[in-house]
Design a protein around this motif. Structure first.
Motif, PDB file in Angstrom:
ATOM      1  N   ASP A  74      34.271 115.120 -58.020  1.00  0.00           N
ATOM      2  CA  ASP A  74      33.759 116.485 -57.917  1.00  0.00           C
ATOM      3  C   ASP A  74      34.900 117.465 -58.140  1.00  0.00           C
ATOM      4  O   ASP A  74      36.061 117.075 -58.221  1.00  0.00           O
ATOM      5  CB  ASP A  74      33.100 116.716 -56.552  1.00  0.00           C
TER       6      ASP A  74
ATOM      7  N   ALA B 215      35.940 121.811 -57.252  1.00  0.00           N
ATOM      8  CA  ALA B 215      35.596 123.137 -56.734  1.00  0.00           C
ATOM      9  C   ALA B 215      36.790 124.047 -56.941  1.00  0.00           C
ATOM     10  O   ALA B 215      37.938 123.597 -56.945  1.00  0.00           O
ATOM     11  CB  ALA B 215      35.236 123.067 -55.249  1.00  0.00           C
TER      12      ALA B 215
ATOM     13  N   GLY C  29      28.928 128.165 -60.475  1.00  0.00           N
ATOM     14  CA  GLY C  29      28.917 127.088 -59.493  1.00  0.00           C
ATOM     15  C   GLY C  29      28.101 127.434 -58.264  1.00  0.00           C
ATOM     16  O   GLY C  29      27.442 128.466 -58.205  1.00  0.00           O
TER      17      GLY C  29
ATOM     18  N   ALA D 237      31.664 124.970 -55.963  1.00  0.00           N
ATOM     19  CA  ALA D 237      31.512 123.679 -56.627  1.00  0.00           C
ATOM     20  C   ALA D 237      31.076 123.896 -58.071  1.00  0.00           C
ATOM     21  O   ALA D 237      30.051 124.526 -58.323  1.00  0.00           O
ATOM     22  CB  ALA D 237      30.472 122.835 -55.899  1.00  0.00           C
ATOM     23  N   ASP D 238      31.881 123.391 -59.028  1.00  0.00           N
ATOM     24  CA  ASP D 238      31.498 123.520 -60.432  1.00  0.00           C
ATOM     25  C   ASP D 238      31.310 122.161 -61.111  1.00  0.00           C
ATOM     26  O   ASP D 238      30.993 122.088 -62.293  1.00  0.00           O
ATOM     27  CB  ASP D 238      32.486 124.395 -61.203  1.00  0.00           C
TER      28      ASP D 238
ATOM     29  N   CYS E  19      22.632 121.594 -65.016  1.00  0.00           N
ATOM     30  CA  CYS E  19      22.376 121.061 -63.672  1.00  0.00           C
ATOM     31  C   CYS E  19      21.069 120.280 -63.701  1.00  0.00           C
ATOM     32  O   CYS E  19      20.212 120.528 -64.544  1.00  0.00           O
ATOM     33  CB  CYS E  19      22.249 122.187 -62.650  1.00  0.00           C
TER      34      CYS E  19
ATOM     35  N   ILE F 277      25.810 119.136 -60.632  1.00  0.00           N
ATOM     36  CA  ILE F 277      26.349 120.328 -61.288  1.00  0.00           C
ATOM     37  C   ILE F 277      27.405 119.905 -62.304  1.00  0.00           C
ATOM     38  O   ILE F 277      28.246 119.042 -62.010  1.00  0.00           O
ATOM     39  CB  ILE F 277      27.039 121.245 -60.258  1.00  0.00           C
ATOM     40  N   ARG F 278      27.399 120.537 -63.447  1.00  0.00           N
ATOM     41  CA  ARG F 278      28.463 120.338 -64.438  1.00  0.00           C
ATOM     42  C   ARG F 278      28.590 121.634 -65.225  1.00  0.00           C
ATOM     43  O   ARG F 278      27.972 121.818 -66.267  1.00  0.00           O
ATOM     44  CB  ARG F 278      28.137 119.169 -65.365  1.00  0.00           C
ATOM     45  N   VAL F 279      29.387 122.585 -64.697  1.00  0.00           N
ATOM     46  CA  VAL F 279      29.575 123.863 -65.369  1.00  0.00           C
ATOM     47  C   VAL F 279      30.394 123.610 -66.629  1.00  0.00           C
ATOM     48  O   VAL F 279      31.434 122.952 -66.587  1.00  0.00           O
ATOM     49  CB  VAL F 279      30.274 124.885 -64.438  1.00  0.00           C
TER      50      VAL F 279
END
Length: 161
Positions: A24, A26, A61, A90-91, A132, A148-150
């Motif tokens: 992850d 952030a 995020g 969180a991104d 997302c 999430i996956r920016v």
């Protein structure tokens, strides 16, 4: 001696926290206004600030919960970040959010700013979250893992009409 009944079901998760231990990411930012955890965010007006996502802004995020949320609690008792508080955004990864209806694994999420809930279907005022998806199925009112996956260069979001 008091007997305490043993819990028979494990809580699904806590809203605004990491859902698992996979990779992850952030970033650290400051709250540009008061808002609760698990809210999708956009860049604020000043450097390193984040504000709740609104139509016409770019999704950056999800606000992560922590134990230093000193803003004014919402009517339902939900803690908030005060303007200027430090928070994690969180991104990438999987974060627990609140399902606003029954959702299915793999569905594209739509966020309702009026209720702070996530839906698997579009409706007026709901914001689509690009890149997302729901990581599992869940019933209305339950925490659900949101993947999430920016991606840099993603377009601004537009609320459904």
């Amino acid at each position: 001696m008091a007997l305490i009944p043993q819990r028979t079901t494990v809580p699904r998760g806590t809203i605004g926290t990491w859902a698992n231990m996979e990779e992850d990411n952030a970033r650290t930012m400051f709250a540009g206004s008061e808002f609760a955890a698990a809210v999708p965010l956009a860049l604020g007006a000043t450097e390193m600030t984040a504000v709740p996502l609104t139509t016409g802004n770019r999704f950056i995020g999800i606000a992560l919960a922590n134990n230093t949320m000193y803003g004014t609690p919402l009517a339902d008792g939900t803690p908030t970040y005060a303007e200027g508080d430090l928070l994690g955004v969180a991104d990438m990864g999987t974060v627990f959010v609140l399902a606003g209806e029954d959702v299915t694994e793999g569905a594209v999420p739509f966020y309702d700013p009026a209720t702070r809930k996530y839906h698997g279907t579009t409706a007026a005022g709901r914001l689509p979250l690009p890149n997302c998806e729901f990581d599992e199925s869940a019933a209305e009112g339950e925490p659900v893992a949101l993947r999430i996956r920016v991606v840099p260069g993603t377009s601004n979001v537009t609320a459904a009409e």
